[in-house]
Design an enzyme around this catalytic site. Structure first.
Site, PDB file in Angstrom:
ATOM      1  N   GLU A 159      44.226  49.354  44.761  1.00  0.00           N
ATOM      2  CA  GLU A 159      43.078  49.707  45.995  1.00  0.00           C
ATOM      3  C   GLU A 159      42.335  48.486  46.812  1.00  0.00           C
ATOM      4  O   GLU A 159      42.758  48.593  47.966  1.00  0.00           O
ATOM      5  CB  GLU A 159      41.337  49.867  44.762  1.00  0.00           C
ATOM      6  CG  GLU A 159      41.909  51.383  43.743  1.00  0.00           C
ATOM      7  CD  GLU A 159      42.146  52.372  45.143  1.00  0.00           C
ATOM      8  OE1 GLU A 159      43.404  52.810  45.280  1.00  0.00           O
ATOM      9  OE2 GLU A 159      40.871  53.276  45.317  1.00  0.00           O
ATOM     10  N   THR A 212      38.739  53.833  54.876  1.00  0.00           N
ATOM     11  CA  THR A 212      38.621  53.658  53.560  1.00  0.00           C
ATOM     12  C   THR A 212      37.499  52.143  54.256  1.00  0.00           C
ATOM     13  O   THR A 212      36.239  52.109  53.875  1.00  0.00           O
ATOM     14  CB  THR A 212      38.414  53.871  52.410  1.00  0.00           C
ATOM     15  OG1 THR A 212      39.172  55.754  51.535  1.00  0.00           O
ATOM     16  CG2 THR A 212      37.043  53.391  51.063  1.00  0.00           C
TER      17      THR A 212
HETATM   18  N1  HSE Z   1      33.661  54.007  45.991  1.00  0.00           N
HETATM   19  C1  HSE Z   1      34.800  54.069  47.593  1.00  0.00           C
HETATM   20  C2  HSE Z   1      33.561  53.652  48.989  1.00  0.00           C
HETATM   21  C3  HSE Z   1      35.472  55.197  47.610  1.00  0.00           C
HETATM   22  O1  HSE Z   1      32.425  54.588  49.205  1.00  0.00           O
HETATM   23  O2  HSE Z   1      33.986  52.858  50.133  1.00  0.00           O
HETATM   24  C4  HSE Z   1      36.138  55.417  48.101  1.00  0.00           C
HETATM   25  O3  HSE Z   1      37.242  56.413  48.011  1.00  0.00           O
END
Ligand code: HSE
Length: 337
Positions: A159, A212
């Site tokens: 990630e 993201t």
């Molecule tokens: N918690 C992360 C965000 C999840 O909100 O950036 C990304 O899928």
């Protein structure tokens, strides 16, 4: 995996020796095909600490033992050429390599085929589904019988590579299945939460790109104490509702005063979609992960289907393509196909 499998102990010099790890002796040509699920991270009020797995969509990985040491990626499908075949740049191969390093088996050769069965940049944990599928395939081939949570640090590395931050709220539920709380990152403390069995989830992905990495950059770094208090109350309420199977409490706790007000601007007609979903009987509605996907909890499948229909109709009306999924919470996590 038709060959007769012999087991071999891991040398005592390796960290994993403390787990008394005994692994399969791998024969070139042996292969496994696995599926890992998409996930809904944040679950509205739990930014970076809550997530759950869904039944569909998800990604598939075929992993094959090769005679040559090292990790290769021979094929990626369903990505429209967006993902790198270079094993040094792909999150799946990099995470698998970290895992092999942890057990002292970088002498092994593995080839990866990644079949993307879900949209990239959708807020449904696309990179984490691929990474978890890769790790689970390697674990399965090796016959590593330790707890799935052992793979979590390597998935988090994936990630980090995918979006610049190692959040665990997609990879943890993708790996462990079910509804997961990341109580702490340092040290890592991950807890599976119960959930009402009838809870259904309607997911709609409006086909606009929200990476993201960028969706994280627009979030405020400082928050007001008043907002923190509201958020703490909601997270505690949601967790309490999950334990007591109180769907009304789950619904009224799923409010986000920190992230949603900022990120919702990246999602076409977010508040109209919320209104449509709530009018159609949703228990709650919000952004899935970093968006643009949105999701609603419902008490039954028919309501979830009605909501996806209404939202997709609305998006079509504003000329935005979409994909929809209806699912219960997937308690199984990844599986061999
Ligand atoms: N918690 C992360 C965000 C999840 O909100 O950036 C990304 O899928």
């Amino acid at each position: 995996m038709e060959q007769e499998i012999q087991k071999e102990a891991i040398p005592a010099s390796v960290d994993a020796a403390s787990d008394n790890l005994v692994l399969n002796h791998l024969v070139p040509g042996t292969e496994v095909k696995v599926f890992a699920p998409a996930t809904v991270a944040n679950v509205v009020c739990g930014f970076d600490i809550l997530g759950f797995a869904v039944n569909e969509p998800g990604d598939e990985v075929v992993m094959r033992v090769t005679a040559q040491p090292g990790i290769t990626i021979s094929k990626i499908t369903g990505d429209n050429g967006r993902l790198p075949l270079d094993p040094a740049k792909n999150t799946v191969s990099v995470s698998v390599l970290h895992y092999l390093q942890s057990i002292g088996r970088t002498d092994l050769g593995m080839d990866i085929e990644l079949h993307k069965k879900m949209p990239i940049g959708s807020g449904l944990g696309s990179s984490s589904a691929s990474t978890v599928a890769g790790l689970f395939a390697a674990k399965t081939l090796l016959g590593d019988e330790r707890d799935m949570a052992k793979l979590l640090p390597f998935a988090i590395k994936g990630e980090e590579m995918a979006c610049g931050h190692g959040h665990a709220d997609n990879v943890a539920p993708a790996l462990l299945g079910g509804f997961v709380l990341i109580r702490s990152y340092e040290p890592l403390d991950v807890i599976r939460l119960p959930h009402p069995s009838g809870l259904h989830c309607a997911v709609v992905f409006p086909d606009v790109d929200v990476p993201t990495r960028e969706a994280r950059q627009i979030i405020r770094n400082k928050i007001a104490m008043k907002d923190a208090v509201t958020q703490w109350g909601n997270i505690a309420g949601l967790v309490s509702g999950l334990y007591t199977q109180d769907i009304d409490l789950i619904g009224r706790s799923m409010q986000d005063v920190l992230v949603e007000p900022v990120r919702s601007i990246l999602i076409p007609d977010f508040y109209t979609m919320r209104q449509l979903a709530m009018e159609a009987g949703a228990v709650s509605f919000g952004i899935s992960g970093s968006g643009p996907s949105v999701f609603a909890f419902t008490r039954d499948e028919a309501t979830a289907r009605l909501i996806t229909q209404k939202l997709q109709q609305h998006l079509a009306g504003i000329k935005i393509d979409s994909q929809a999924y209806v699912s219960t919470i997937n308690d199984a996590g990844p599986r061999v196909l």
